[in-house]
Scaffold this motif. Structure first.
Motif, PDB file in Angstrom:
ATOM      1  N   ARG A  58       0.829  -1.216   0.000  1.00  0.00           N
ATOM      2  CA  ARG A  58       0.000   0.000   0.000  1.00  0.00           C
ATOM      3  C   ARG A  58       0.863   1.265   0.000  1.00  0.00           C
ATOM      4  NH1 ARG A  58      -5.455  -0.722   0.941  1.00  0.00           N
ATOM      5  NH2 ARG A  58      -6.074  -2.752   1.779  1.00  0.00           N
ATOM      6  N   ALA A  59       1.964   1.243   0.743  1.00  0.00           N
ATOM      7  CA  ALA A  59       2.861   2.411   0.787  1.00  0.00           C
ATOM      8  C   ALA A  59       3.506   2.659  -0.572  1.00  0.00           C
ATOM      9  CB  ALA A  59       3.927   2.209   1.865  1.00  0.00           C
ATOM     10  N   VAL A  60       3.897   1.600  -1.256  1.00  0.00           N
ATOM     11  CA  VAL A  60       4.491   1.747  -2.594  1.00  0.00           C
ATOM     12  C   VAL A  60       3.455   2.295  -3.563  1.00  0.00           C
ATOM     13  CG1 VAL A  60       5.463   0.483  -4.559  1.00  0.00           C
ATOM     14  CG2 VAL A  60       6.253  -0.032  -2.242  1.00  0.00           C
ATOM     15  N   LEU A  61       2.254   1.748  -3.515  1.00  0.00           N
ATOM     16  CA  LEU A  61       1.192   2.242  -4.404  1.00  0.00           C
ATOM     17  C   LEU A  61       0.917   3.721  -4.155  1.00  0.00           C
ATOM     18  CD1 LEU A  61      -1.241  -0.810  -4.166  1.00  0.00           C
ATOM     19  CD2 LEU A  61       0.080  -0.109  -6.191  1.00  0.00           C
ATOM     20  N   THR A  62       0.805   4.092  -2.899  1.00  0.00           N
ATOM     21  CA  THR A  62       0.547   5.491  -2.552  1.00  0.00           C
ATOM     22  C   THR A  62       1.664   6.397  -3.068  1.00  0.00           C
ATOM     23  OG1 THR A  62      -0.745   4.872  -0.615  1.00  0.00           O
ATOM     24  CG2 THR A  62       0.189   7.095  -0.623  1.00  0.00           C
ATOM     25  N   ALA A  63       2.908   5.983  -2.895  1.00  0.00           N
ATOM     26  CA  ALA A  63       4.049   6.789  -3.348  1.00  0.00           C
ATOM     27  C   ALA A  63       4.030   6.988  -4.858  1.00  0.00           C
ATOM     28  CB  ALA A  63       5.366   6.139  -2.914  1.00  0.00           C
ATOM     29  N   ALA A  64       3.422   6.042  -5.572  1.00  0.00           N
ATOM     30  CA  ALA A  64       3.354   6.126  -7.035  1.00  0.00           C
ATOM     31  C   ALA A  64       2.068   6.776  -7.520  1.00  0.00           C
ATOM     32  CB  ALA A  64       3.483   4.730  -7.629  1.00  0.00           C
ATOM     33  N   GLY A  65       1.207   7.179  -6.590  1.00  0.00           N
ATOM     34  CA  GLY A  65      -0.068   7.778  -6.984  1.00  0.00           C
ATOM     35  C   GLY A  65      -1.077   6.731  -7.437  1.00  0.00           C
ATOM     36  N   ALA A  66      -0.950   5.519  -6.930  1.00  0.00           N
ATOM     37  CA  ALA A  66      -1.822   4.415  -7.313  1.00  0.00           C
ATOM     38  C   ALA A  66      -2.597   3.915  -6.098  1.00  0.00           C
ATOM     39  CB  ALA A  66      -0.979   3.280  -7.901  1.00  0.00           C
ATOM     40  N   THR A  67      -3.549   3.039  -6.352  1.00  0.00           N
ATOM     41  CA  THR A  67      -4.318   2.392  -5.288  1.00  0.00           C
ATOM     42  C   THR A  67      -4.352   0.887  -5.566  1.00  0.00           C
ATOM     43  OG1 THR A  67      -6.492   2.405  -6.360  1.00  0.00           O
ATOM     44  CG2 THR A  67      -5.827   4.437  -5.198  1.00  0.00           C
ATOM     45  N   VAL A  68      -4.928   0.140  -4.641  1.00  0.00           N
ATOM     46  CA  VAL A  68      -5.046  -1.302  -4.842  1.00  0.00           C
ATOM     47  C   VAL A  68      -5.913  -1.620  -6.061  1.00  0.00           C
ATOM     48  CG1 VAL A  68      -4.580  -1.868  -2.438  1.00  0.00           C
ATOM     49  CG2 VAL A  68      -6.940  -1.576  -3.193  1.00  0.00           C
ATOM     50  N   ASP A  69      -6.803  -0.712  -6.443  1.00  0.00           N
ATOM     51  CA  ASP A  69      -7.631  -0.920  -7.638  1.00  0.00           C
ATOM     52  C   ASP A  69      -6.798  -0.966  -8.921  1.00  0.00           C
ATOM     53  OD1 ASP A  69     -10.000  -0.960  -6.164  1.00  0.00           O
ATOM     54  OD2 ASP A  69     -10.288   1.205  -6.365  1.00  0.00           O
ATOM     55  N   ASP A  70      -5.586  -0.432  -8.863  1.00  0.00           N
ATOM     56  CA  ASP A  70      -4.726  -0.361 -10.042  1.00  0.00           C
ATOM     57  C   ASP A  70      -3.825  -1.574 -10.221  1.00  0.00           C
ATOM     58  OD1 ASP A  70      -5.664   2.267 -10.696  1.00  0.00           O
ATOM     59  OD2 ASP A  70      -4.332   3.081  -9.152  1.00  0.00           O
ATOM     60  N   VAL A  71      -3.786  -2.461  -9.230  1.00  0.00           N
ATOM     61  CA  VAL A  71      -2.901  -3.631  -9.285  1.00  0.00           C
ATOM     62  C   VAL A  71      -3.464  -4.643 -10.278  1.00  0.00           C
ATOM     63  CG1 VAL A  71      -1.882  -5.526  -7.956  1.00  0.00           C
ATOM     64  CG2 VAL A  71      -2.142  -3.262  -6.913  1.00  0.00           C
ATOM     65  N   VAL A  72      -2.596  -5.120 -11.182  1.00  0.00           N
ATOM     66  CA  VAL A  72      -3.017  -6.131 -12.149  1.00  0.00           C
ATOM     67  C   VAL A  72      -2.388  -7.492 -11.889  1.00  0.00           C
ATOM     68  CG1 VAL A  72      -3.619  -4.507 -13.969  1.00  0.00           C
ATOM     69  CG2 VAL A  72      -1.314  -5.417 -13.871  1.00  0.00           C
TER      70      VAL A  72
END
Length: 134
Positions: A58-72
């Motif tokens: 979650r911290a990595v996604l946040t740092a990249a401007g992403a959310t869990v909804d963006d994980v493929v």
């Protein structure tokens, strides 16, 4: 242009490697460990390491401007297949909708001493509609 993604407390122990990279709308991570970002330590509790992996994702996604909804896709590396139950518990908490889960692969792997689990992720920030948009 490619952008290195850094998260305080995560990294590759002094190596010149970012925790993730964002390029042309694709986010790819290196190994994300179940390390406590505040202490910099791995707990000997393997289930806690699994929980921390998901927290660090979650911290990595946040740092990249992403959310869990963006994980493929996520790939998990575990030292023991028995950790799969702990991964599944965190997985279903992070992705509760069975119709909207990313792909996943779990592999048994030798990891650095003390490390029981690690993961890599692939995400496309902004590609998925947000919960409030659907």
């Amino acid at each position: 242009m490619r952008r290195a993604i850094e998260v305080e407390g995560l990294g590759h122990r002094g190596q010149p490697i970012p925790v993730a990279s964002l390029h042309r709308g694709i986010l790819a991570s290196g190994g994300i460990a179940g390390i406590d970002r505040k202490s910099g330590e791995l707990t000997p509790d393997r289930n806690e390491q699994v929980r921390l992996v998901f927290e660090n994702v979650r911290a990595v996604l946040t740092a990249a401007g992403a959310t869990v909804d963006d994980v493929v896709k996520m790939t998990f590396f575990v030292t023991d297949r028995a950790l799969r139950d702990a991964v599944n518990a965190e997985w279903t908490a992070m992705f509760p909708d069975p119709g909207s889960r990313p792909a996943r692969h779990t592999l048994t792997q030798q990891l650095p001493p003390g490390m029981a689990v690690q993961c890599e992720l692939l995400a496309v920030p902004g590609a998925a509609p947000r919960a409030e948009e659907s």
